[in-house]
Motif scaffolding. Structure first.
Motif, PDB file in Angstrom:
ATOM      1  N   THR A 198      28.479  73.059  -4.791  1.00  0.00           N
ATOM      2  CA  THR A 198      27.857  71.883  -4.204  1.00  0.00           C
ATOM      3  C   THR A 198      27.453  70.944  -5.332  1.00  0.00           C
ATOM      4  N   SER A 199      26.774  69.879  -4.994  1.00  0.00           N
ATOM      5  CA  SER A 199      26.383  68.907  -6.018  1.00  0.00           C
ATOM      6  C   SER A 199      24.999  69.233  -6.586  1.00  0.00           C
ATOM      7  N   ARG A 200      24.732  68.669  -7.736  1.00  0.00           N
ATOM      8  CA  ARG A 200      23.412  68.820  -8.348  1.00  0.00           C
ATOM      9  C   ARG A 200      22.354  68.158  -7.479  1.00  0.00           C
ATOM     10  N   VAL A 201      22.702  67.052  -6.839  1.00  0.00           N
ATOM     11  CA  VAL A 201      21.771  66.353  -5.949  1.00  0.00           C
ATOM     12  C   VAL A 201      21.378  67.271  -4.790  1.00  0.00           C
ATOM     13  N   GLN A 202      22.350  67.973  -4.224  1.00  0.00           N
ATOM     14  CA  GLN A 202      22.061  68.878  -3.102  1.00  0.00           C
ATOM     15  C   GLN A 202      21.151  70.022  -3.549  1.00  0.00           C
ATOM     16  N   VAL A 203      21.377  70.546  -4.739  1.00  0.00           N
ATOM     17  CA  VAL A 203      20.518  71.622  -5.253  1.00  0.00           C
ATOM     18  C   VAL A 203      19.090  71.106  -5.408  1.00  0.00           C
ATOM     19  N   ARG A 204      18.931  69.896  -5.947  1.00  0.00           N
ATOM     20  CA  ARG A 204      17.586  69.316  -6.087  1.00  0.00           C
ATOM     21  C   ARG A 204      16.929  69.114  -4.724  1.00  0.00           C
ATOM     22  N   ARG A 205      17.715  68.724  -3.711  1.00  0.00           N
ATOM     23  CA  ARG A 205      17.172  68.568  -2.357  1.00  0.00           C
ATOM     24  C   ARG A 205      16.682  69.908  -1.811  1.00  0.00           C
ATOM     25  N   MET A 206      17.434  70.977  -2.065  1.00  0.00           N
ATOM     26  CA  MET A 206      17.037  72.310  -1.600  1.00  0.00           C
ATOM     27  C   MET A 206      15.749  72.747  -2.293  1.00  0.00           C
ATOM     28  N   ILE A 207      15.595  72.403  -3.558  1.00  0.00           N
ATOM     29  CA  ILE A 207      14.370  72.726  -4.297  1.00  0.00           C
ATOM     30  C   ILE A 207      13.198  71.946  -3.708  1.00  0.00           C
ATOM     31  N   GLN A 208      13.382  70.641  -3.493  1.00  0.00           N
ATOM     32  CA  GLN A 208      12.312  69.790  -2.972  1.00  0.00           C
ATOM     33  C   GLN A 208      11.870  70.226  -1.573  1.00  0.00           C
ATOM     34  N   SER A 209      12.814  70.692  -0.745  1.00  0.00           N
ATOM     35  CA  SER A 209      12.489  71.099   0.620  1.00  0.00           C
ATOM     36  C   SER A 209      11.881  72.502   0.682  1.00  0.00           C
ATOM     37  N   GLY A 210      11.949  73.238  -0.424  1.00  0.00           N
ATOM     38  CA  GLY A 210      11.403  74.591  -0.443  1.00  0.00           C
ATOM     39  C   GLY A 210      12.415  75.661  -0.071  1.00  0.00           C
ATOM     40  N   GLU A 211      13.640  75.252   0.211  1.00  0.00           N
ATOM     41  CA  GLU A 211      14.694  76.215   0.546  1.00  0.00           C
ATOM     42  C   GLU A 211      15.029  77.128  -0.621  1.00  0.00           C
ATOM     43  N   LEU A 212      14.955  76.568  -1.827  1.00  0.00           N
ATOM     44  CA  LEU A 212      15.331  77.284  -3.042  1.00  0.00           C
ATOM     45  C   LEU A 212      14.163  77.226  -4.021  1.00  0.00           C
TER      46      LEU A 212
END
Length: 55
Positions: A16-30
């Motif tokens: 996936t993209s780095r942006v998507q990983v950052r979104r998962m971090i921000q949402s608490g998923e990761l």
């Protein structure tokens, strides 16, 4: 000691993209640690995320 991965490494592993990983971090998923201005993801947190996604 647990290995820490960069956002770029996690994005490559999850295909996936780095942006998507950052979104998962921000949402608490990761779960991630903030080291300075960058995020680091513990390998155990990535493994837990993948297991949860497969369930």
């Amino acid at each position: 000691m647990n290995r820490l991965l960069t956002v770029k490494e996690v994005a490559a592993l999850l295909q996936t993209s780095r942006v998507q990983v950052r979104r998962m971090i921000q949402s608490g998923e990761l779960a991630a640690l903030k080291v300075g201005r960058e995020y680091r993801i513990p390998l155990a947190a990535l493994e837990a995320f993948v297991q949860q996604s497969l369930a």
